[in-house]
Enzyme design. Structure first.
Site, PDB file in Angstrom:
ATOM      1  N   ASP A  91       0.852  -1.182   0.000  1.00 19.01           N
ATOM      2  CA  ASP A  91       0.000   0.000   0.000  1.00 19.01           C
ATOM      3  C   ASP A  91       0.891   1.236   0.000  1.00 19.01           C
ATOM      4  OD1 ASP A  91       0.944  -0.013   2.566  1.00 19.01           O
ATOM      5  OD2 ASP A  91      -0.994  -0.298   3.529  1.00 19.01           O
ATOM      6  N   SER A  92       0.296   2.396  -0.158  1.00 15.85           N
ATOM      7  CA  SER A  92       1.057   3.593  -0.481  1.00 15.85           C
ATOM      8  C   SER A  92       1.537   4.378   0.722  1.00 15.85           C
ATOM      9  CB  SER A  92       0.193   4.516  -1.329  1.00 15.85           C
ATOM     10  OG  SER A  92      -0.920   4.974  -0.560  1.00 15.85           O
ATOM     11  N   GLY A  93       1.030   4.078   1.906  1.00 10.01           N
ATOM     12  CA  GLY A  93       1.257   4.918   3.074  1.00 10.01           C
ATOM     13  C   GLY A  93       0.080   5.818   3.363  1.00 10.01           C
ATOM     14  N   GLY A  94      -0.855   5.935   2.414  1.00 10.20           N
ATOM     15  CA  GLY A  94      -2.011   6.797   2.596  1.00 10.20           C
ATOM     16  C   GLY A  94      -2.895   6.366   3.750  1.00 10.20           C
ATOM     17  N   PHE A  95      -3.064   5.064   3.924  1.00  8.78           N
ATOM     18  CA  PHE A  95      -3.891   4.590   5.026  1.00  8.78           C
ATOM     19  C   PHE A  95      -3.296   4.999   6.368  1.00  8.78           C
ATOM     20  CE2 PHE A  95      -4.925   1.431   8.274  1.00  8.78           C
ATOM     21  CZ  PHE A  95      -6.304   1.550   8.290  1.00  8.78           C
ATOM     22  N   ASP A 163      -2.900   8.475  -1.323  1.00  5.59           N
ATOM     23  CA  ASP A 163      -4.179   9.162  -1.159  1.00  5.59           C
ATOM     24  C   ASP A 163      -4.349   9.590   0.287  1.00  5.59           C
ATOM     25  OD1 ASP A 163      -4.429   6.557  -0.156  1.00  5.59           O
ATOM     26  OD2 ASP A 163      -6.596   6.560  -0.436  1.00  5.59           O
ATOM     27  N   GLN A 208     -12.090   7.289  -3.705  1.00  7.93           N
ATOM     28  CA  GLN A 208     -12.435   7.999  -2.479  1.00  7.93           C
ATOM     29  C   GLN A 208     -13.878   8.511  -2.586  1.00  7.93           C
ATOM     30  OE1 GLN A 208     -10.890   8.249   0.343  1.00  7.93           O
ATOM     31  NE2 GLN A 208      -8.893   7.389  -0.174  1.00  7.93           N
ATOM     32  N   GLY A 235     -10.835   4.836   1.413  1.00 10.17           N
ATOM     33  CA  GLY A 235     -11.477   5.952   2.094  1.00 10.17           C
ATOM     34  C   GLY A 235     -12.419   5.504   3.184  1.00 10.17           C
ATOM     35  N   ASP A 284      -8.165  -7.370   1.674  1.00  9.36           N
ATOM     36  CA  ASP A 284      -7.035  -7.494   2.596  1.00  9.36           C
ATOM     37  C   ASP A 284      -7.445  -7.033   3.984  1.00  9.36           C
ATOM     38  OD1 ASP A 284      -5.610  -4.792   3.577  1.00  9.36           O
ATOM     39  OD2 ASP A 284      -6.425  -4.417   1.582  1.00  9.36           O
ATOM     40  N   CYS A 330     -11.289 -29.339   9.763  1.00 12.73           N
ATOM     41  CA  CYS A 330     -10.239 -28.465   9.218  1.00 12.73           C
ATOM     42  C   CYS A 330      -8.939 -29.247   9.095  1.00 12.73           C
ATOM     43  CB  CYS A 330     -10.040 -27.251  10.123  1.00 12.73           C
ATOM     44  SG  CYS A 330      -8.659 -26.185   9.612  1.00 12.73           S
ATOM     45  N   CYS A 332      -5.872 -28.125   8.828  1.00 14.85           N
ATOM     46  CA  CYS A 332      -4.661 -27.401   9.202  1.00 14.85           C
ATOM     47  C   CYS A 332      -3.882 -28.151  10.289  1.00 14.85           C
ATOM     48  CB  CYS A 332      -4.989 -25.981   9.664  1.00 14.85           C
ATOM     49  SG  CYS A 332      -5.600 -25.831  11.362  1.00 14.85           S
ATOM     50  N   CYS A 335      -5.478 -27.940  13.874  1.00 13.51           N
ATOM     51  CA  CYS A 335      -6.687 -28.730  14.111  1.00 13.51           C
ATOM     52  C   CYS A 335      -6.427 -30.234  14.077  1.00 13.51           C
ATOM     53  CB  CYS A 335      -7.765 -28.361  13.101  1.00 13.51           C
ATOM     54  SG  CYS A 335      -8.504 -26.731  13.416  1.00 13.51           S
ATOM     55  N   HIS A 361      -4.387 -21.763  11.951  1.00 16.58           N
ATOM     56  CA  HIS A 361      -5.776 -22.134  11.648  1.00 16.58           C
ATOM     57  C   HIS A 361      -6.503 -20.995  10.944  1.00 16.58           C
ATOM     58  CE1 HIS A 361      -9.922 -23.440  11.996  1.00 16.58           C
ATOM     59  NE2 HIS A 361     -10.189 -22.249  12.528  1.00 16.58           N
TER      60      HIS A 361
END
Length: 392
Positions: A91-95, A163, A208, A235, A284, A330, A332, A335, A361
């Site tokens: 990601d860009s750093g905007g968040f 952004d 946005q 956004g 994500d 499951c 995994c 489990c 898990h």
């Protein structure tokens, strides 16, 4: 080297896709796991692969501060540095501009208020975002061009424009001005990307507009008009889960469907199922590993005493003598090897391995969810499959 192909299904806007990158192919819909600081919390990349993960993401803001993009580049880029030889997104750093200034999206939806970290953001201007490093207190300016150059050095396959992510509590006038600023930053990001383009990365534009339908439409029109490889809906997504779905409805139908569509920062099971129906290709969130660190294990309704919830809390005393796995079907490692009673014990005595075992898990649960979604879309059984994973 890069491509996105898809075919429509009979389930609203849901679709099956194939996103090809230099480091591998992603079958969509897909979930992207957050290795924010170039590491999964409590898991190795081998454990991520064994759990069936297709792609992970890392964060431009954090990695620019420590260890620095230059060092990562000298180490061969994120894939070689981390040992994850697969598709990656940054990601860009905007968040972080948003979360440090106003609080996270999750905090908004949960009604939480700001903490002291908001003081690290000093000013947002036309030039970029000025902030004080939480790492060493130094002053920094992050511009759109800087963000692209940092992401170029980090070397992820898919990268995002810079952004400003507006919070829920600001008015429409501020949201509109912020959106227009983000659009200008996006153009600058795209120009810098084109200047440095080496055919090893692709750039996503970000939509946005906050909770306002007309602004979301304007932002969709803007990103559609620019030669981005993909779209990311970002956004403010509202002050509740219901409003979040309304905001996604404002954007997703208006986006160019020849490009992959990503929903930023959302990872609830029900949210994913609803997002798939709206045509979202990738999601994500830190959710699977974050709740694991607090004893939360993702389970389907059939395995949950409180089926309206998406996880159980293994810290609860009801699991003190429970000799069954988190989910009996499951596959995994956790489990097939350990009981809820043992995991409860590890949490009580604060053994770090508890977080790893529950994360194993949860990661595999998310990958099973996405695989089941893809298979049901191919088989035209999605409505029935949804009921296995969440209560609507």
């Amino acid at each position: 080297m890069f491509s996105f192909t898809y075919h429509e299904t009979h389930q609203n806007k849901a679709r099956l896709g194939t996103l090809t990158t230099p480091h591998g192919i992603i079958e969509t819909p897909a979930f992207i796991f957050c290795a924010t600081k170039a590491a999964m919390k409590g898991l190795t990349v081998d454990q991520m692969r064994q759990a069936g993960s297709q792609i992970i993401l890392s964060n431009t803001y954090h990695l620019s501060l420590q260890p620095g993009a230059e060092l990562v580049e000298k180490m061969g880029g994120l894939q070689k540095f981390t040992g994850w030889n697969g598709p990656m997104l940054t990601d860009s750093g905007g968040f972080q501009i948003f979360s440090l200034g106003h609080g996270s999206v999750a905090s908004e939806i949960k009604g939480k208020r700001l903490g002291n970290r908001s003081k690290t953001l000093l000013k947002i201007t036309e030039e970029g975002a000025r902030f004080r490093s939480y790492w060493d207190g130094r002053l920094h300016l992050l511009t759109p061009e800087d963000s692209i150059r940092i992401q170029r050095s980090l070397g992820a396959d898919l990268i995002l424009v810079l952004d400003e992510c507006t919070p829920y509590h600001v008015d429409k006038s501020y949201t509109a001005k912020s959106m227009e600023l983000s659009h200008r930053w996006a153009v600058r990001s795209l120009d810098e990307f084109d200047r440095l383009d080496n055919n090893k990365q692709k750039l996503y534009g970000i939509i946005q507009g906050g909770v306002y339908p007309d602004l979301r439409q304007q932002s969709c029109d803007f990103v559609n008009s620019q030669p981005f490889f993909g779209h990311a809906i970002g956004g403010c997504l509202g002050g509740s889960k219901d409003q979040m779905q309304e905001v996604v409805d404002m954007a997703a139908p208006h986006l160019d469907r020849d490009r992959p569509i990503h929903l930023l920062g959302i990872g609830g099971v029900l949210d994913i199922l609803k997002g798939v129906e709206k045509g979202i290709d990738t999601f994500d969130c830190v959710h699977p590993t974050r709740i694991a660190r607090h004893g939360g294990a993702l389970v389907r309704p059939i395995h949950n005493p409180k089926p309206h919830r998406e996880h159980i809390n293994l810290r609860n005393n009801q699991y003190l003598f429970d000799d069954t796995p988190i989910e009996p079907d499951c596959p995994c490692h956790t489990c097939t090897t350990y009981s809820k009673a043992y995991l409860h014990h590890l949490l009580k005595v604060q053994e770090m391995v508890a977080h790893t075992l529950i994360s194993i898990h949860n990661v595999q649960f998310m990958n099973r969810l996405m695989a089941a979604i893809r298979q049901s879309l191919a088989d035209d059984t999605f409505p029935d499959e949804k009921k296995q994973w969440a209560l609507f």
